[in-house]
Scaffold this motif. Structure first.
Motif, PDB file in Angstrom:
ATOM      1  N   GLU A  72       1.125   0.105  -6.826  1.00 24.82           N
ATOM      2  CA  GLU A  72       1.662  -1.301  -6.358  1.00 24.82           C
ATOM      3  C   GLU A  72       0.409  -1.852  -5.330  1.00 24.82           C
ATOM      4  O   GLU A  72       0.410  -3.117  -5.424  1.00 24.82           O
ATOM      5  CB  GLU A  72       2.901  -0.812  -5.415  1.00 24.82           C
ATOM      6  CG  GLU A  72       4.045  -0.535  -6.061  1.00 24.82           C
ATOM      7  CD  GLU A  72       5.223  -0.148  -5.196  1.00 24.82           C
ATOM      8  OE1 GLU A  72       5.099   0.167  -4.105  1.00 24.82           O
ATOM      9  OE2 GLU A  72       6.438  -0.111  -5.837  1.00 24.82           O
ATOM     10  N   HIS A  85      -2.008  -3.474  -7.861  1.00 24.69           N
ATOM     11  CA  HIS A  85      -1.562  -4.765  -8.065  1.00 24.69           C
ATOM     12  C   HIS A  85      -1.446  -5.827  -7.003  1.00 24.69           C
ATOM     13  O   HIS A  85      -1.949  -6.977  -7.259  1.00 24.69           O
ATOM     14  CB  HIS A  85       0.056  -4.724  -8.532  1.00 24.69           C
ATOM     15  CG  HIS A  85       0.233  -3.952  -9.890  1.00 24.69           C
ATOM     16  ND1 HIS A  85      -0.124  -4.536 -11.076  1.00 24.69           N
ATOM     17  CD2 HIS A  85       1.019  -2.902 -10.432  1.00 24.69           C
ATOM     18  CE1 HIS A  85       0.260  -4.012 -12.065  1.00 24.69           C
ATOM     19  NE2 HIS A  85       0.942  -2.886 -11.621  1.00 24.69           N
ATOM     20  N   LEU A 116      -5.782   0.240 -13.601  1.00 25.39           N
ATOM     21  CA  LEU A 116      -5.748  -0.770 -12.507  1.00 25.39           C
ATOM     22  C   LEU A 116      -6.950  -0.880 -11.510  1.00 25.39           C
ATOM     23  O   LEU A 116      -7.497  -1.839 -11.541  1.00 25.39           O
ATOM     24  CB  LEU A 116      -4.331  -0.525 -11.710  1.00 25.39           C
ATOM     25  CG  LEU A 116      -3.016  -0.918 -12.445  1.00 25.39           C
ATOM     26  CD1 LEU A 116      -1.954  -0.660 -11.799  1.00 25.39           C
ATOM     27  CD2 LEU A 116      -3.043  -2.631 -12.897  1.00 25.39           C
ATOM     28  N   CYS A 154      -9.804  -3.700 -11.081  1.00 25.14           N
ATOM     29  CA  CYS A 154     -10.264  -4.263  -9.779  1.00 25.14           C
ATOM     30  C   CYS A 154     -11.683  -4.357  -9.776  1.00 25.14           C
ATOM     31  O   CYS A 154     -12.490  -5.296  -9.197  1.00 25.14           O
ATOM     32  CB  CYS A 154      -9.802  -3.589  -8.588  1.00 25.14           C
ATOM     33  SG  CYS A 154      -8.003  -3.818  -8.286  1.00 25.14           S
TER      34      CYS A 154
END
Length: 105
Positions: free
Chosen positions: A12, A15, A65, A69
């Motif tokens: 989370e 994200h 993820l 980034c």
């Protein structure tokens, strides 16, 4: 807290980092990164142990993820470098003419 919950919190936070990078929101990026690091510390405190398919899948998602980034940050850094070079009239070390070396057409 169990490792699965900690991994979900890391995801989370990743994200949120991506959203902040897309929006160019430095404050949100700082919050998301701080949260992510805290969740990673929580995960480390939970220790290592056997990981089932569910945990491996979550860890792989977190890794993907994180790579996203990294790509965003590298693209932003390249844009800043290009803009600074344009502002200063510099073209970068790979394209400068070396002193004493003539160019031939």
């Amino acid at each position: 807290m169990i490792r699965r919950d900690a991994l979900i919190r890391v995801i989370e936070s990743l994200h949120a980092e991506i959203a902040a990078l897309k929006a160019n929101d430095a404050a949100a990026l700082e919050r998301a990164t701080s949260d992510k690091l805290g969740h990673i510390e929580d995960l480390a405190r939970l220790g290592n142990g056997p990981a089932g398919d569910d945990l491996r899948d979550l860890a792989e998602e977190a890794n993907r993820l994180n790579e996203t980034c990294r790509i965003y940050v590298n693209l932003m850094a390249a844009n800043v470098r290009r803009r600074l070079q344009n502002l200063t009239g510099g073209v970068g070390p790979g394209y400068r003419r070396s002193a004493g070396i003539a160019a031939y057409a």
